[in-house]
Design a protein around this motif. Structure first.
Motif, mmCIF file in Angstrom:
data_model
loop_
_atom_site.group_PDB
_atom_site.id
_atom_site.type_symbol
_atom_site.label_atom_id
_atom_site.label_comp_id
_atom_site.label_asym_id
_atom_site.label_seq_id
_atom_site.Cartn_x
_atom_site.Cartn_y
_atom_site.Cartn_z
ATOM 1 N N GLN A 1 31.646 26.217 -20.176
ATOM 2 C CA GLN A 1 31.687 25.819 -21.576
ATOM 3 C C GLN A 1 30.283 25.988 -22.148
ATOM 4 O OE1 GLN A 1 34.867 24.435 -22.908
ATOM 5 N NE2 GLN A 1 33.875 25.179 -24.751
ATOM 6 N N ILE A 2 30.012 27.190 -22.614
ATOM 7 C CA ILE A 2 28.657 27.522 -23.073
ATOM 8 C C ILE A 2 28.229 26.593 -24.205
ATOM 9 C CG2 ILE A 2 27.214 29.350 -24.028
ATOM 10 C CD1 ILE A 2 29.183 31.359 -22.775
ATOM 11 N N GLN A 3 29.099 26.443 -25.186
ATOM 12 C CA GLN A 3 28.922 25.527 -26.302
ATOM 13 C C GLN A 3 30.271 24.828 -26.508
ATOM 14 O OE1 GLN A 3 26.148 24.812 -27.973
ATOM 15 N NE2 GLN A 3 24.871 26.326 -26.910
ATOM 16 N N PRO A 4 30.305 23.728 -27.261
ATOM 17 C CA PRO A 4 31.602 23.091 -27.499
ATOM 18 C C PRO A 4 32.648 24.041 -28.087
ATOM 19 C CG PRO A 4 29.821 21.659 -28.208
ATOM 20 C CD PRO A 4 29.189 22.974 -27.839
ATOM 21 N N ASN A 5 32.197 25.126 -28.714
ATOM 22 C CA ASN A 5 33.122 26.064 -29.338
ATOM 23 C C ASN A 5 33.183 27.414 -28.613
ATOM 24 O OD1 ASN A 5 30.446 26.551 -30.143
ATOM 25 N ND2 ASN A 5 31.125 27.761 -31.894
#
Length: 808
Positions: A531-535
């Protein structure tokens, strides 16, 4: 600004951000959230799974709030997209909600191929049996006695016979199409993937509704449901559908229409919660299909061009039912190609929270009776008239344990057992009196059972990095018993009657020995997601899938044809991303895949060498059709799904599928060379052609998309929606190697549109729509099964209709 107001504003902003992060995990209803009130501390702690003490600033806030005269109204914002939780799960599954299915006019499983990238679903020779191909992996199975390469599930129940999936696509909540090896968290392992269909569950509030769909060519579809509570912990739902009319094909000689639908279906559901830890669902469904068959159009007549040339109108067809054949199989001599199928299922699902784990049990029993008369040569000439009679029942039992997270909630596990028991009988009747002078019947019984065990464990290496490992073992045991062929001669001339010993009809028959097929293999999957970023989620996986072997039961004229074919298996490598940008206004998901396909099960032909007058241990020498295993093939490609909400009211979607597939090691019988050798020598000899490097024939590009716009309120209380959609598929061959000419299905583009009017409370709606708006005449599948001709199934012409309904 006072300190109190500043602190209040800070708490409001912090709570709003936390609520937005939790929004995708809250249950949704019609695109919104059922619970609009702000979550309490206990609710937040339950949702996040933490038991940490309350932060100091939150304790101060509660003290301030206790003395403050004003109250905070914190509301969770509904995200514009559906299936938000799935954005944080590794995989390239395509999800479709009920609104999308209705807008795209999906009425049966065959229609799903217009929405899902790299998915092809086709009718087998005009029968009701569908064949699924996902990312190039699939199998033709007209007699429906083998497990499909792409499994269909209804409400968590696996249907190992694909024809059982027909007639149940109504009152649907959602559809999920997952590609690649499956069976690691539920149900049955398979090579190509699965199609999961979920019906609407009972509601705790009373609801009812009805909709009517009327189209050109007198096609109609009526759907109704009623749902609500019986007691505080017992709910019900009853739904039904009927479909009628719609014939657009016709007999080229008489002008008689063929193709009217005549389908009825019912489903009932009960949901019971005896306590807060237990939920029990009872689901029963029934459907009856007495529709006209999907009659073929003629591409080429190999035996006698004088019978009929190629149809200039692709909706033209032909048939002529032999009265003796009708009497033999027990149907009316005035019958048109048609179905008479009944399918029913009952399933009991139970779920219980045990504390350390949640246990789920799924018990199911299904039965289908198929009776189908199909004219497969599309001619009044009797060379390919068929009648299929089958009776299949399936019992299955699954028990699944999903454990509570361990090791500070970083270790997750799931394990389960699955068992099914299948009993099937099939008889295939062929009227070939104008071609060979007799009727032929092949019948068989096939008992089988499958016992599978699976487990999946995953570990959160960090808060963002997750590793998972899955293992599945299956033992599939099936037998072919009582396989027998009979030939019936109805004679007219004195010489023919003499051949029958003075009778006007006679029968010859032959029985074949019992054979068994055992599959005992492992499947597995390794997955890494970050999960690199929440999005933004990235993932990579390697998986191995297995599909059991089986038998060919279409027409058995030699002992060699009852030999089982081997299991097929596939190694799949996939990488992908799931992303959302611009405050959840743009979603882009993409994947790259590569499949190493081993022992692909395929309808081919073999040769028994020698003179047809001298039988061998395998039977009489000759050339025979049967299933073969292709040693090695590869498929690779990409899939991209894009959805956007650029401005208020406007929704855009686009699916892109690109697929390349080829045989790497495949030697097939050269039928022309075998026939030439026999004509010159009177002996059969095997001649093989290498198809190494040949394309497997699947569409290389599949596109679909839509644009939908909701206007601002009209007259304060109403809204109007404008929607347009399209699908495009490049050419496909008849799934035989190096198909050319008439064996090619040309590429085609389909356009649809609709306009809807409804109140803001969605209590009713009125829709006008058109499918295949441009009136494109296209071929959907080429069939090579007929004895003396090459035929094809035409796609639907333009349909214009109106839909209206009420929902209370």
């Amino acid at each position: 600004m006072s300190f109190r107001n500043s602190l209040t504003a800070f708490v409001f902003l912090s709570t709003s951000l936390s609520t937005a992060a939790l929004a995708s995990t809250l249950p949704q209803d019609r695109g919104g959230l059922r619970h609009r009130q702000a979550p309490t501390h206990n609710q937040i702690r339950s949702a996040t799974g933490t038991s940490a003490r309350v932060p100091s600033f939150a304790r101060k806030t509660r003290a301030i709030k206790a003395t403050a005269p004003e109250e905070l109204d914190v509301r969770a914002r509904a995200l514009p997209f559906h299936f938000n939780k799935e954005q944080h799960q590794a995989g390239s599954t395509t999800f479709l909600n009920a609104q999308t299915l209705q807008e795209r006019h999906v009425t049966n499983v065959l229609d799903l191929q217009q929405l899902v990238p790299n998915l092809t679903i086709q009718s087998e020779g005009g029968s009701s049996a569908p064949s699924f191909y996902l990312r190039g992996i699939g199998m033709q199975d007209y007699t429906q006695n083998n497990m499909p390469s792409v499994m269909t599930y209804f409400d968590d129940v696996a249907f190992p016979i694909a024809s059982m999936s027909s007639g149940m696509m109504f009152d649907v909540h959602s559809v999920a199409v997952e590609a690649g090896p499956v069976g690691f968290t539920h149900g049955l392992a398979d090579t190509g993937g699965e199609v999961r269909i979920e019906s609407n569950a009972p509601t705790k509030k009373f609801h009812y509704g009805i909709s009517e769909d009327l189209e050109t060519r007198y096609r109609s579809k009526t759907t109704l449901y009623v749902s609500g509570p019986i007691t505080s912990n017992l709910q019900y739902r009853i739904a039904g559908q009927t479909a009628q009319g719609g014939a657009f094909r016709f007999n080229r000689e008489t002008g008689q229409k063929v193709g009217d639908a005549n389908v009825g279906a019912l489903r009932g559901r009960l949901s019971w919660q005896p306590d807060t830890k237990t939920n029990i669902d009872l689901i029963g469904s029934w459907s009856m299909d007495r529709s006209d068959a999907a009659a073929s159009t003629l591409l080429q007549d190999f035996s006698n061009p004088a019978h009929a040339g190629r149809d200039s109108n692709i909706y033209a067809t032909g048939w002529s039912l032999n009265p003796n054949f009708a009497k033999l199989v027990g149907i009316s001599p005035n019958s048109v190609p048609s179905y008479n199928n009944v399918t029913w299922n009952i399933a009991l699902k139970g779920q219980r929270d045990l504390g350390f784990a949640t246990v789920k049990s799924i018990s199911s029993f299904s039965q289908q009776q198929r009776h189908e008369y199909v004219d497969r040569d599309a001619l009044s000439y009797r060379s390919g008239d068929t009648y299929f009679a089958g009776n299949t029942n399936v019992f299955s039992q699954e028990v699944r344990l999903e454990g509570r997270p361990l090791l500070q909630r970083r270790f997750h596990w799931l394990a389960g057992l699955y068992y099914n028991r299948v009993r099937s009988f099939g008889a295939n009747w062929f009227d070939m009196t104008d071609y060979t002078g007799y009727f032929r019947d092949t019948e068989h019984r096939q008992p089988q059972q499958n016992f599978s065990q699976y487990a999946t464990v995953s570990y959160d290496i960090t808060k963002k990095l997750n590793f998972s490992f899955s293992l599945e073992h299956q033992s599939d045991d099936r037998q072919l018993i009582g396989d027998r062929i009979s030939q019936y001669y109805f004679q007219n001339t004195a010489a023919q009657i003499k051949q029958c010993g003075g009778y006007t009809n006679c029968t010859t028959s032959r029985s074949y020995s019992t054979h068994g097929a055992l599959t005992n293999q492992f499947s597995g999957k390794v997955n890494l997601s970050y999960q690199i970023q929440p999005n933004i989620l990235a993932y990579a996986s390697i998986s191995r899938g297995v599909k059991p072997g089986g038998f060919a039961t279409n027409t058995t004229v030699s002992e060699v044809q009852v030999q089982p074919f081997k299991p097929e298996w596939v190694m799949t490598y996939e990488v992908g991303t799931k992303t959302e940008f611009f405050n959840h206004k743009l979603r882009i998901n993409g994947s790259l895949f590569y499949n190493q396909y081993h022992d692909k099960q395929m309808l081919g032909s073999i040769v028994i060498p020698g003179s047809p007058t001298v039988a061998t241990g395998l039977g009489i020498p000759g050339m025979y059709s049967m299933y073969v295993n292709v040693p090695r093939s590869t498929t690779w490609g990409t899939e991209v799904s894009i959805a956007a909400h650029p401005v208020r009211g406007l929704t855009l979607s686009q699916n892109i599928g690109y697929l390349r597939s080829q045989y790497n090691d495949y030697q097939q019988t050269n039928q022309q060379a075998v026939s030439s050798h026999y004509a010159s020598t009177g002996q059969y000899a095997s001649y093989l052609t290498s198809f190494d490097g040949a394309d497997m024939g699947m569409p290389k590009l599949t596109l679909s998309g839509s644009a939908s716009y909701d206007t601002r309120p009209v007259w304060h209380d109403y809204k109007v929606n404008f929607e347009i959609n399209y699908s495009y598929r490049t050419m496909q061959d008849s799934l035989q190697p190096r198909g050319t000419g008439l064996y090619i299905v040309p590429s085609y583009f389909l356009l649809g549109a609709s306009v809807s009017f409804r109140p803001l409370n969605n209590r009713w709606f009125v829709t006008a729509y058109a499918s295949n708006l441009t009136g494109r005449r296209y071929i959907d599948v080429v069939s090579t099964i007929a004895t003396t001709s090459l035929t094809a199934l035409s796609g639907d012409p333009r349909f214009v209709g109106g839909r209206f309904g009420f929902d209370f």
